[in-house]
Write a protein that holds these residues in place. Structure first.
Motif, PDB file in Angstrom:
ATOM      1  N   LEU A  16      -1.172   8.818 -26.855  1.00 48.62           N
ATOM      2  CA  LEU A  16      -1.834   9.916 -26.158  1.00 48.62           C
ATOM      3  C   LEU A  16      -2.180  10.982 -27.183  1.00 48.62           C
ATOM      4  O   LEU A  16      -1.280  11.581 -27.792  1.00 48.62           O
ATOM      5  CB  LEU A  16      -0.899  10.498 -25.089  1.00 48.62           C
ATOM      6  CG  LEU A  16      -1.449  11.680 -24.300  1.00 48.62           C
ATOM      7  CD1 LEU A  16      -2.577  11.247 -23.365  1.00 48.62           C
ATOM      8  CD2 LEU A  16      -0.343  12.362 -23.490  1.00 48.62           C
ATOM      9  N   PHE A  17      -3.460  11.214 -27.394  1.00 49.49           N
ATOM     10  CA  PHE A  17      -3.907  12.270 -28.307  1.00 49.49           C
ATOM     11  C   PHE A  17      -4.065  13.519 -27.461  1.00 49.49           C
ATOM     12  O   PHE A  17      -5.030  13.655 -26.705  1.00 49.49           O
ATOM     13  CB  PHE A  17      -5.206  11.835 -29.004  1.00 49.49           C
ATOM     14  CG  PHE A  17      -5.018  10.580 -29.804  1.00 49.49           C
ATOM     15  CD1 PHE A  17      -4.467  10.647 -31.074  1.00 49.49           C
ATOM     16  CD2 PHE A  17      -5.328   9.341 -29.265  1.00 49.49           C
ATOM     17  CE1 PHE A  17      -4.244   9.480 -31.810  1.00 49.49           C
ATOM     18  CE2 PHE A  17      -5.106   8.178 -29.988  1.00 49.49           C
ATOM     19  CZ  PHE A  17      -4.562   8.244 -31.261  1.00 49.49           C
ATOM     20  N   SER A  18      -3.078  14.402 -27.582  1.00 49.96           N
ATOM     21  CA  SER A  18      -2.858  15.408 -26.544  1.00 49.96           C
ATOM     22  C   SER A  18      -3.434  16.780 -26.870  1.00 49.96           C
ATOM     23  O   SER A  18      -3.131  17.737 -26.174  1.00 49.96           O
ATOM     24  CB  SER A  18      -1.348  15.528 -26.289  1.00 49.96           C
ATOM     25  OG  SER A  18      -0.682  15.952 -27.464  1.00 49.96           O
ATOM     26  N   ALA A  19      -4.268  16.870 -27.904  1.00 51.92           N
ATOM     27  CA  ALA A  19      -4.881  18.151 -28.290  1.00 51.92           C
ATOM     28  C   ALA A  19      -3.785  19.204 -28.520  1.00 51.92           C
ATOM     29  O   ALA A  19      -2.773  18.907 -29.137  1.00 51.92           O
ATOM     30  CB  ALA A  19      -5.928  18.566 -27.271  1.00 51.92           C
ATOM     31  N   ASP A  20      -3.963  20.410 -27.975  1.00 52.72           N
ATOM     32  CA  ASP A  20      -2.955  21.453 -28.217  1.00 52.72           C
ATOM     33  C   ASP A  20      -1.653  21.209 -27.431  1.00 52.72           C
ATOM     34  O   ASP A  20      -0.606  21.770 -27.769  1.00 52.72           O
ATOM     35  CB  ASP A  20      -3.497  22.828 -27.818  1.00 52.72           C
ATOM     36  CG  ASP A  20      -4.302  23.475 -28.937  1.00 52.72           C
ATOM     37  OD1 ASP A  20      -4.189  23.040 -30.092  1.00 52.72           O
ATOM     38  OD2 ASP A  20      -5.058  24.420 -28.639  1.00 52.72           O
ATOM     39  N   ALA A  21      -1.739  20.428 -26.371  1.00 52.30           N
ATOM     40  CA  ALA A  21      -0.531  20.187 -25.569  1.00 52.30           C
ATOM     41  C   ALA A  21       0.513  19.472 -26.420  1.00 52.30           C
ATOM     42  O   ALA A  21       0.191  18.588 -27.209  1.00 52.30           O
ATOM     43  CB  ALA A  21      -0.884  19.342 -24.347  1.00 52.30           C
ATOM     44  N   PHE A  22       1.746  19.864 -26.249  1.00 50.50           N
ATOM     45  CA  PHE A  22       2.906  19.301 -26.956  1.00 50.50           C
ATOM     46  C   PHE A  22       2.894  19.613 -28.453  1.00 50.50           C
ATOM     47  O   PHE A  22       3.569  18.946 -29.249  1.00 50.50           O
ATOM     48  CB  PHE A  22       3.035  17.784 -26.713  1.00 50.50           C
ATOM     49  CG  PHE A  22       3.032  17.422 -25.261  1.00 50.50           C
ATOM     50  CD1 PHE A  22       4.038  17.888 -24.427  1.00 50.50           C
ATOM     51  CD2 PHE A  22       2.014  16.658 -24.708  1.00 50.50           C
ATOM     52  CE1 PHE A  22       4.034  17.590 -23.072  1.00 50.50           C
ATOM     53  CE2 PHE A  22       2.002  16.357 -23.351  1.00 50.50           C
ATOM     54  CZ  PHE A  22       3.009  16.825 -22.537  1.00 50.50           C
TER      55      PHE A  22
END
Ligand code: FEO
Length: 405
Positions: free
Chosen positions: A163-169
């Protein structure tokens, strides 16, 4: 010299660390640096997933070039266009002019606003639920508006579970050679930086974060890696991370405890805060933290406020108002949508004491904030006649803490 790491056999971290940046977004102090993460997938097609801040542009280009090993770059997949991730897009276009960009329509608008010269025929716009196949790997896109900008999306690799979650996590702090969260003692070394990152950068957007978490719940058992744009990659302990995000995005405190923040000019308010902390300890309330608002950057105060259940504000009156750094803290609480805390107030002043009334008014503008009736008003300094009120305040706080704990 390149410096990349494998996430899997055919997925590579090609980001870098910046330890020179003093202020993230020119506002939040960094004492342990920050990483900008980007990833390359080597499939039948080659795919670069996001870019980096220009501060590490040269390292990034060396990493991408080394991983590609002479192959052309076929796709640049852009999850988020804030310049700490998008600044190197133009350099990628210069070096691999035939690359196709995959991103959201809103991202295209923002890329144009930031002045990137991208030919329309180079862009493939995608929307939620669309898929792209690069060979063995098929990815799908999940829109994540306001996590942290309106154009943001996350990308899920259906083949390897990344999962490439951008700014999340994400998190502040440089990676220092490590890559995976399990290569650190995350709960000891990193959690404070992760919390300060989340609360100050994404904290306002609890509702959109909740929306993303609900979408992610549908694939949670298929997620094998969480690859954010800052901080370590996660390949285990997802429950720990998701639990933190659940608390932060619903504004539920992580711990029952008391944060005491004081604004003191000549020590009278500070000493009162000290006496209160001692009285709390005598009543068995030991999970307490004290901060001088004048010498603590507000991003740290916000971070701990997302952690603790109770808040005491003690402020001198200044120019008939709230002491400015305390006022700034209150304004930041409002801006970041902080809610659902139990608060107490101590006010001070040598004449025209108003800071307590004004702080109460500011707190009442926030959602679900309980302000205790017990309060303390000081005239310049703590004196014997104030101790009854201070004891009553300590009693009320201790009772509330014990009720919640
Ligand atoms: Fe790290 Fe919203 O960018």
């Amino acid at each position: 010299m390149y410096c990349y790491r494998n996430v899997t056999e055919d997925l590579f971290w090609v980001g870098g660390n910046d330890r020179r940046l003093a202020l993230f977004e020119n506002i939040h102090p960094l004492y342990h640096g920050v990483s900008y993460n980007a990833y390359v997938l080597l499939d039948e097609k080659t795919v670069l997933i996001d870019t980096v801040d220009w501060a590490i542009g040269r390292q990034f280009v060396e990493n991408v070039t080394a991983v590609l090993g002479g192959r052309p770059l076929d796709y640049l997949l852009i999850n988020h266009v804030e310049p700490d991730h998008a600044a190197a897009i133009e350099e990628i276009l210069l070096r691999w002019p035939k690359v196709k960009l995959i991103t959201t329509p809103k991202a295209v608008i923002l890329l144009n606003q930031f002045g990137f010269a991208i030919e329309p025929e180079q862009i493939e716009e995608v929307r939620e639920g669309d898929t792209r196949c690069f060979g063995k790997h098929t990815v799908t896109f999940i829109e994540a508006p306001m996590v942290h900008w309106p154009e943001a999306m996350v990308t899920f690799d259906l083949t390897n579970g990344a999962l490439f979650s951008a700014d999340a996590f994400g998190s502040f702090r440089s990676l220092d050679g490590k890559l995976f969260a399990d290569e650190f003692d995350f709960d000891r070394e990193w959690i404070d930086d992760a919390r300060r990152y989340y609360t100050n950068i994404v904290g306002k957007y609890g509702v959109p974060v909740q929306a993303l978490l609900k979408k992610a719940a549908g694939i949670v058992n298929d997620i094998k890696f969480i690859c954010p744009l800052h901080g370590p990659v996660w390949r285990k302990d997802f429950g720990y991370l998701l639990d933190k995000y659940q608390h932060w995005s619903t504004y539920e405190p992580e711990e029952t405890g008391v944060m005491i923040v004081y604004a003191s000019m000549y020590g009278g308010t500070e000493r009162t805060a000290e006496v209160l902390a001692a009285k709390l300890a005598e009543r068995g309330v030991l999970n307490t933290r004290m901060y001088d608002v004048s010498s603590t950057h507000v991003s740290y105060l916000i971070s701990d406020l997302f952690k603790y259940s109770h808040l005491v504000l003690a402020s001198v009156t200044y120019n008939l108002g709230i002491f400015p750094p305390m006022h700034n803290f209150l304004a930041d609480m409002k801006a970041l949508n902080l809610q659902n805390r139990t608060c107490a107030i101590i006010e001070n002043g040598s004449w025209a004491i108003r800071s307590g009334t004004l702080m109460r008014e500011e707190l009442e503008k926030l959602k679900h904030m309980e302000v205790l009736d017990e309060s303390v008003t000081l005239a310049s300094s703590l004196r014997t006649q104030n101790l009854t009120d201070l004891d009553a305040l300590a009693d009320a706080l201790a009772a509330s803490v014990k009720k919640e704990g």
